[in-house]
Design a protein around this motif. Sequence first.
Motif, PDB file in Angstrom:
ATOM      1  N   VAL A   1    -108.819  54.814  25.948  1.00  0.00           N
ATOM      2  CA  VAL A   1    -109.920  53.871  25.726  1.00  0.00           C
ATOM      3  C   VAL A   1    -111.226  54.421  26.298  1.00  0.00           C
ATOM      4  CG1 VAL A   1    -110.707  51.510  26.108  1.00  0.00           C
ATOM      5  CG2 VAL A   1    -108.291  51.947  25.760  1.00  0.00           C
ATOM      6  N   GLU A   2    -111.115  55.127  27.433  1.00  0.00           N
ATOM      7  CA  GLU A   2    -112.320  55.723  28.044  1.00  0.00           C
ATOM      8  C   GLU A   2    -112.753  56.979  27.301  1.00  0.00           C
ATOM      9  OE1 GLU A   2    -109.629  54.882  29.886  1.00  0.00           O
ATOM     10  OE2 GLU A   2    -110.431  53.050  30.785  1.00  0.00           O
ATOM     11  N   LEU A   3    -111.968  57.425  26.338  1.00  0.00           N
ATOM     12  CA  LEU A   3    -112.273  58.603  25.509  1.00  0.00           C
ATOM     13  C   LEU A   3    -112.396  59.863  26.361  1.00  0.00           C
ATOM     14  CD1 LEU A   3    -115.041  56.840  23.366  1.00  0.00           C
ATOM     15  CD2 LEU A   3    -112.621  56.991  22.806  1.00  0.00           C
ATOM     16  N   ASP A   4    -111.546  59.955  27.379  1.00  0.00           N
ATOM     17  CA  ASP A   4    -111.659  61.072  28.329  1.00  0.00           C
ATOM     18  C   ASP A   4    -110.899  62.295  27.798  1.00  0.00           C
ATOM     19  OD1 ASP A   4    -112.120  62.658  30.451  1.00  0.00           O
ATOM     20  OD2 ASP A   4    -111.227  61.326  31.958  1.00  0.00           O
ATOM     21  N   VAL A   5    -111.445  62.870  26.762  1.00  0.00           N
ATOM     22  CA  VAL A   5    -110.776  63.965  26.066  1.00  0.00           C
ATOM     23  C   VAL A   5    -110.603  65.206  26.960  1.00  0.00           C
ATOM     24  CG1 VAL A   5    -112.907  64.903  25.060  1.00  0.00           C
ATOM     25  CG2 VAL A   5    -110.745  65.169  23.820  1.00  0.00           C
ATOM     26  N   ASP A   6    -111.520  65.370  27.913  1.00  0.00           N
ATOM     27  CA  ASP A   6    -111.478  66.586  28.739  1.00  0.00           C
ATOM     28  C   ASP A   6    -110.376  66.548  29.802  1.00  0.00           C
ATOM     29  OD1 ASP A   6    -113.635  67.571  27.324  1.00  0.00           O
ATOM     30  OD2 ASP A   6    -115.103  66.682  28.696  1.00  0.00           O
ATOM     31  N   ASN A   7    -109.934  65.350  30.176  1.00  0.00           N
ATOM     32  CA  ASN A   7    -108.992  65.255  31.305  1.00  0.00           C
ATOM     33  C   ASN A   7    -107.623  64.679  30.963  1.00  0.00           C
ATOM     34  OD1 ASN A   7    -110.778  66.230  33.423  1.00  0.00           O
ATOM     35  ND2 ASN A   7    -111.965  64.381  32.990  1.00  0.00           N
ATOM     36  N   ILE A   8    -107.452  64.231  29.723  1.00  0.00           N
ATOM     37  CA  ILE A   8    -106.211  63.501  29.426  1.00  0.00           C
ATOM     38  C   ILE A   8    -104.966  64.398  29.515  1.00  0.00           C
ATOM     39  CG2 ILE A   8    -106.297  63.746  26.894  1.00  0.00           C
ATOM     40  CD1 ILE A   8    -105.386  60.475  27.538  1.00  0.00           C
ATOM     41  N   ALA A   9    -105.101  65.655  29.086  1.00  0.00           N
ATOM     42  CA  ALA A   9    -103.919  66.540  29.093  1.00  0.00           C
ATOM     43  C   ALA A   9    -103.409  66.699  30.532  1.00  0.00           C
ATOM     44  CB  ALA A   9    -104.289  67.888  28.490  1.00  0.00           C
ATOM     45  N   LYS A  10    -104.353  66.881  31.449  1.00  0.00           N
ATOM     46  CA  LYS A  10    -103.999  67.042  32.865  1.00  0.00           C
ATOM     47  C   LYS A  10    -103.311  65.770  33.394  1.00  0.00           C
ATOM     48  CE  LYS A  10    -106.760  67.573  36.686  1.00  0.00           C
ATOM     49  NZ  LYS A  10    -108.107  67.876  37.195  1.00  0.00           N
ATOM     50  N   SER A  11    -103.853  64.628  33.014  1.00  0.00           N
ATOM     51  CA  SER A  11    -103.278  63.360  33.493  1.00  0.00           C
ATOM     52  C   SER A  11    -101.860  63.148  32.963  1.00  0.00           C
ATOM     53  CB  SER A  11    -104.137  62.189  33.053  1.00  0.00           C
ATOM     54  OG  SER A  11    -105.387  62.296  33.634  1.00  0.00           O
ATOM     55  N   VAL A  12    -101.660  63.465  31.685  1.00  0.00           N
ATOM     56  CA  VAL A  12    -100.321  63.307  31.110  1.00  0.00           C
ATOM     57  C   VAL A  12     -99.352  64.249  31.825  1.00  0.00           C
ATOM     58  CG1 VAL A  12     -98.924  63.630  29.014  1.00  0.00           C
ATOM     59  CG2 VAL A  12    -101.141  62.475  28.865  1.00  0.00           C
ATOM     60  N   GLN A  13     -99.802  65.466  32.063  1.00  0.00           N
ATOM     61  CA  GLN A  13     -98.978  66.446  32.777  1.00  0.00           C
ATOM     62  C   GLN A  13     -98.581  65.918  34.157  1.00  0.00           C
ATOM     63  OE1 GLN A  13     -97.893  69.359  31.323  1.00  0.00           O
ATOM     64  NE2 GLN A  13     -96.600  69.470  33.157  1.00  0.00           N
ATOM     65  N   GLN A  14     -99.558  65.330  34.840  1.00  0.00           N
ATOM     66  CA  GLN A  14     -99.292  64.794  36.194  1.00  0.00           C
ATOM     67  C   GLN A  14     -98.251  63.670  36.137  1.00  0.00           C
ATOM     68  OE1 GLN A  14    -103.232  63.784  37.504  1.00  0.00           O
ATOM     69  NE2 GLN A  14    -103.635  65.820  38.347  1.00  0.00           N
ATOM     70  N   GLU A  15     -98.395  62.817  35.134  1.00  0.00           N
ATOM     71  CA  GLU A  15     -97.429  61.720  34.979  1.00  0.00           C
ATOM     72  C   GLU A  15     -96.021  62.276  34.764  1.00  0.00           C
ATOM     73  OE1 GLU A  15     -98.070  58.238  35.272  1.00  0.00           O
ATOM     74  OE2 GLU A  15     -99.797  59.235  36.182  1.00  0.00           O
TER      75      GLU A  15
ATOM     76  N   GLU B   1    -108.950  62.544  18.993  1.00  0.00           N
ATOM     77  CA  GLU B   1    -108.927  63.863  19.639  1.00  0.00           C
ATOM     78  C   GLU B   1    -108.249  63.771  21.011  1.00  0.00           C
ATOM     79  OE1 GLU B   1    -110.433  67.042  18.336  1.00  0.00           O
ATOM     80  OE2 GLU B   1    -109.706  65.689  16.781  1.00  0.00           O
ATOM     81  N   THR B   2    -108.549  62.684  21.722  1.00  0.00           N
ATOM     82  CA  THR B   2    -107.959  62.467  23.050  1.00  0.00           C
ATOM     83  C   THR B   2    -106.447  62.314  22.922  1.00  0.00           C
ATOM     84  OG1 THR B   2    -110.007  61.318  23.606  1.00  0.00           O
ATOM     85  CG2 THR B   2    -108.213  61.066  25.158  1.00  0.00           C
ATOM     86  N   MET B   3    -106.054  61.556  21.910  1.00  0.00           N
ATOM     87  CA  MET B   3    -104.623  61.341  21.662  1.00  0.00           C
ATOM     88  C   MET B   3    -103.928  62.669  21.339  1.00  0.00           C
ATOM     89  SD  MET B   3    -102.482  58.788  21.525  1.00  0.00           S
ATOM     90  CE  MET B   3    -100.790  58.545  21.016  1.00  0.00           C
ATOM     91  N   LYS B   4    -104.603  63.488  20.531  1.00  0.00           N
ATOM     92  CA  LYS B   4    -103.997  64.783  20.168  1.00  0.00           C
ATOM     93  C   LYS B   4    -103.765  65.643  21.404  1.00  0.00           C
ATOM     94  CE  LYS B   4    -106.199  65.286  15.714  1.00  0.00           C
ATOM     95  NZ  LYS B   4    -107.376  65.925  15.120  1.00  0.00           N
ATOM     96  N   GLU B   5    -104.754  65.672  22.306  1.00  0.00           N
ATOM     97  CA  GLU B   5    -104.631  66.451  23.551  1.00  0.00           C
ATOM     98  C   GLU B   5    -103.415  65.961  24.354  1.00  0.00           C
ATOM     99  OE1 GLU B   5    -106.642  68.888  24.902  1.00  0.00           O
ATOM    100  OE2 GLU B   5    -108.195  68.938  23.357  1.00  0.00           O
ATOM    101  N   ALA B   6    -103.291  64.642  24.422  1.00  0.00           N
ATOM    102  CA  ALA B   6    -102.178  64.057  25.187  1.00  0.00           C
ATOM    103  C   ALA B   6    -100.840  64.365  24.518  1.00  0.00           C
ATOM    104  CB  ALA B   6    -102.386  62.542  25.294  1.00  0.00           C
ATOM    105  N   PHE B   7    -100.836  64.239  23.199  1.00  0.00           N
ATOM    106  CA  PHE B   7     -99.599  64.405  22.450  1.00  0.00           C
ATOM    107  C   PHE B   7     -99.077  65.842  22.521  1.00  0.00           C
ATOM    108  CE2 PHE B   7     -96.872  63.692  18.652  1.00  0.00           C
ATOM    109  CZ  PHE B   7     -96.286  62.514  19.085  1.00  0.00           C
TER     110      PHE B   7
END
Lengths: 388, 201
Positions: free
Chosen positions: B3-17, B57-63
């Motif tokens: 929702v925050e559209l944080d495309v630059d940091n989402i991959a890192k956050s998913v990895q941390q989770e 784009e953010t979703m793609k990074e996370a996925f």
Amino acid sequence: MDAPTRVMKALNHEEPDRVPAFESAFTNNTIMEHYGIAAAGLSSGIDALKHLPFKTRVANYAMSNRSWLAKGMVNSYEFLRRVKIDIGLSFVTHQQRKIVEGGMIDEFGRLMKFEKYEGDGTLILGYRGGHLHSFEDYEKWERPDPNEPKRLAAFLAGKDVQKQMNNEILSVPAIGGMMEPSWEAFGLETFSRILGHPKQAKKVFDDNGKLAVELVKILADQGAELILVWDDYGFKNGLFMSPQNYRTYVFPWLKQMCDEAHKRDSRILLHSDGDLMLIFEDIIKCGVDALNPIEPTTANPDYDIFRLAEKYKDKITFVGNISPVMLAVGTVTEIEEYSKRLIRELAPGGGYIFSSGHSINPAITVDRWEAVMRVREKYGSYPIRIPD
Amino acid sequence: MIVELDVDNIAKSVQQELEKHVDPNDVLKALTAGMDEVGRRYEQKEYFLTELVLAGETMKEAFDVLKPRLTVKEKGKRKPIVVATVKGDNHDIGKNILITMLVSAGFEVIDLGVDCPSEKIVEAMRKHDAKVLALSCLLTMTMREISVIGEALKHAGLRDKVKIIVGGAPLNMELAEELGADDYAADAIDGVRHIKALMGV
């Protein structure tokens, strides 16, 4: 009355001899041939170019030569004269930077390719993606120079043809705006990422804004009565970006363009597709003189030319808006009735230029186009008298 | 973060989770809920097309980070949807947004790209046993291709087994029906909703 006088009177909200007409694009070989204009020139020119060495250099030379350019415009302007369209365009921006298979990369960094309509061979140059894949790519890209001589050559070539045709056509220079060149250079995905970085976004919009303002000054100083700005802000379902983003990045430049044009007794015709409801008043406040095409096929029923005209007709000239879908699949009666309604409700008092609600594409048939012509000829003369 | 559209940091956050041993399916659920909220904001005109695309784009990074960790069972549950832009039409913005939304909503998407001939569509529908075909069409002059595809599916004996949903600038429900489609969607968010209804999910 000649075309420049007719168009300028309409823009001044005065009644000319007849309702002027405009099309932002007329890509329909069948209709052109019906009016005795062979449309093969562009196709054979592109075919010939394919086999030449140094094709980018050859194309650049051709696009810089005023008399060549004028020769290339004669047929299309003659066609417009025959179908009683008052405005012909000269393309001052969107010039090719590099020729590629099937098209080009233009000076903004947009990949453009020709698409051939199977039905009648009409060629349409369409956007096929951004050539720039990051802000770093953008910083390395050589910015378009407003003072490049071929721009003026294009404008003056159009004016030469206008003169040859005894002002039966008003030649109007067309330039890129801020939104379209900004996002299309990258594609929507990369552009949306850049928009998330305000400094980067500002740099891209400001570069395009400065270019557009400089071009308005140059063209208006050279005597352009009207300048067309290509700049789609919306699409079927709304705006590309938020109204606030338009107010931050686009409208300050649009206002400057209008101010500089008006200082020089020139006018701005903005072409923007899509549902612009949320920024309609902003566009008027910027000082835009005329808006095309007030697209009738958006998903928003309130984005309706007749309702908008009730509210804003004295503030802006409406240039639209018979639906290209209706022109492709509607009945002749529907087309006639809608065309009559446009003239009846919008034309009295000036401030209206007849046009389609997008462009004349190859799906539009001759009989349907002729229905529009018949209505314009029968009912388009001032004073407007059309029975309900 | 969707929702925050944080495309630059989402991959890192998913990895941390994932490193904290959070169930990947729960991460996926959270991401999907984020996309649903983005869709709601888009429909309310709080978000616009660029926000919708950036959410995608953010979703793609996370996925990309999440996909290898999803269980075979989770992957297998995904129902196939064939998506294409019709022959003669090279526009893909709407199609690509729809694809991102469909993937987020848990579908398997077979993207046949642009300028897609009917034969290729028939082949893909058969190969993937897809029940829904989503067609994009931006040009007035290519919308007749929708009928051609319907006829090709009929000829292949598939028409009664699949639903065709269409979207694009010149279309509306009336035209969609005239062209032989089963349904029409005004945009990608609407498209996902209609496709879910067509699939009965």
